[in-house]
Design an enzyme around this catalytic site. Structure first.
Site, mmCIF file in Angstrom:
data_model
loop_
_atom_site.group_PDB
_atom_site.id
_atom_site.type_symbol
_atom_site.label_atom_id
_atom_site.label_comp_id
_atom_site.label_asym_id
_atom_site.label_seq_id
_atom_site.Cartn_x
_atom_site.Cartn_y
_atom_site.Cartn_z
ATOM 1 N N GLY A 177 59.367 -18.774 -32.105
ATOM 2 C CA GLY A 177 60.683 -18.843 -32.825
ATOM 3 C C GLY A 177 61.867 -19.314 -32.153
ATOM 4 C CB THR B 254 63.138 -24.423 -31.832
ATOM 5 O OG1 THR B 254 62.642 -24.847 -30.786
ATOM 6 C CG2 THR B 254 63.859 -25.643 -32.390
ATOM 7 C CE LYS C 4 62.527 -27.374 -25.008
ATOM 8 N NZ LYS C 4 61.820 -26.321 -25.789
ATOM 9 C CD GLU D 180 64.566 -24.032 -27.811
ATOM 10 O OE1 GLU D 180 63.375 -24.015 -28.383
ATOM 11 O OE2 GLU D 180 65.460 -24.900 -28.748
ATOM 12 C CB ALA E 37 59.710 -25.074 -21.950
ATOM 13 N N GLY E 38 58.621 -22.376 -23.615
ATOM 14 C CA GLY E 38 57.595 -21.180 -23.505
ATOM 15 C C GLY E 38 58.450 -19.879 -23.183
#
Length: 204
Positions: free
Chosen positions: A16, A18, A34, A101, A103-104
């Site tokens: 969650g 994002t 991002k 943000e 990634a993973g």
């Protein structure tokens, strides 16, 4: 840059990040970035967050890498015939707070020698760790905290996303001594109104 960047990372995939990023961007009226989008370019995380924001202050900065395949960045880049060069991932200039943000999770590889956790260090960011209550989440959350602590990366706190499990949340925060920034309950719908309202669940 006046502010230390905030880096939103999770204890795994589909935690969650994002959703939490959108709530934080709206609450703080900060900028969003991002650095690496892996797949889903027609409905990227930047686009998703931008659609959920009501304020007119936040700026959405372009990704450093837009990869066409929905895999770990190192694999997506290879399939696109490129290699991610971490030296080219430079934060955008802004006088506003910048929320980044990831990634993973922390150990997601960007290339054969550089992980998301390395990127956090390179960007000199402070981490907001997104957790979710499920069987195994104590282990995943505490491993993530341990990895960050070993690198000396500052952790602003943990945000729990989804259903409440007070005993799990209490154990994690007591053992790690990391601040519990709040828990966002399941939202009946996700839109500009509910995202703006959900800021009340988080205390920074």
């Amino acid at each position: 840059m006046k502010y230390k960047p905030l880096f939103v990372t999770g204890i795994g995939t589909d935690i969650g990040k994002t959703l939490i990023s959108a709530i934080l961007v709206e609450k703080l009226k900060c900028d969003y970035w991002k650095p690496i989008q892996s797949g889903d370019l027609d409905n990227s995380d930047s686009m998703k967050v931008q659609r959920l924001i009501s304020n007119s202050v936040s700026v959405f900065h372009p990704e450093a890498y837009r990869l066409t395949q929905p895999y770990s960045p190192h694999k997506s880049a290879a399939l696109d015939g490129i290699e991610i060069d971490e030296k080219t991932i430079i934060p955008p200039k802004t006088d506003n707070q910048l929320l980044i943000e990831g990634a993973g999770g922390l150990m997601v590889p960007l290339n054969d020698h550089f992980l998301i956790i390395d990127l956090i260090q390179q960007l000199q960011a402070e981490v907001i760790l997104v957790s979710k209550n499920y069987l195994g989440s104590i282990n995943h959350t505490m491993l993530s905290v341990e990895a960050l602590k070993q690198r000396g990366i500052p952790i602003k706190g943990i945000i729990f996303n989804g259903e409440e499990n007070a005993s799990t949340e209490d154990y994690i925060t007591a053992y790690t001594q990391i601040k519990h920034l709040g828990r966002v309950p399941p939202l009946a719908s996700v839109n500009k109104s509910t995202i703006a309202d959900a800021g009340k669940y988080i205390s920074l």
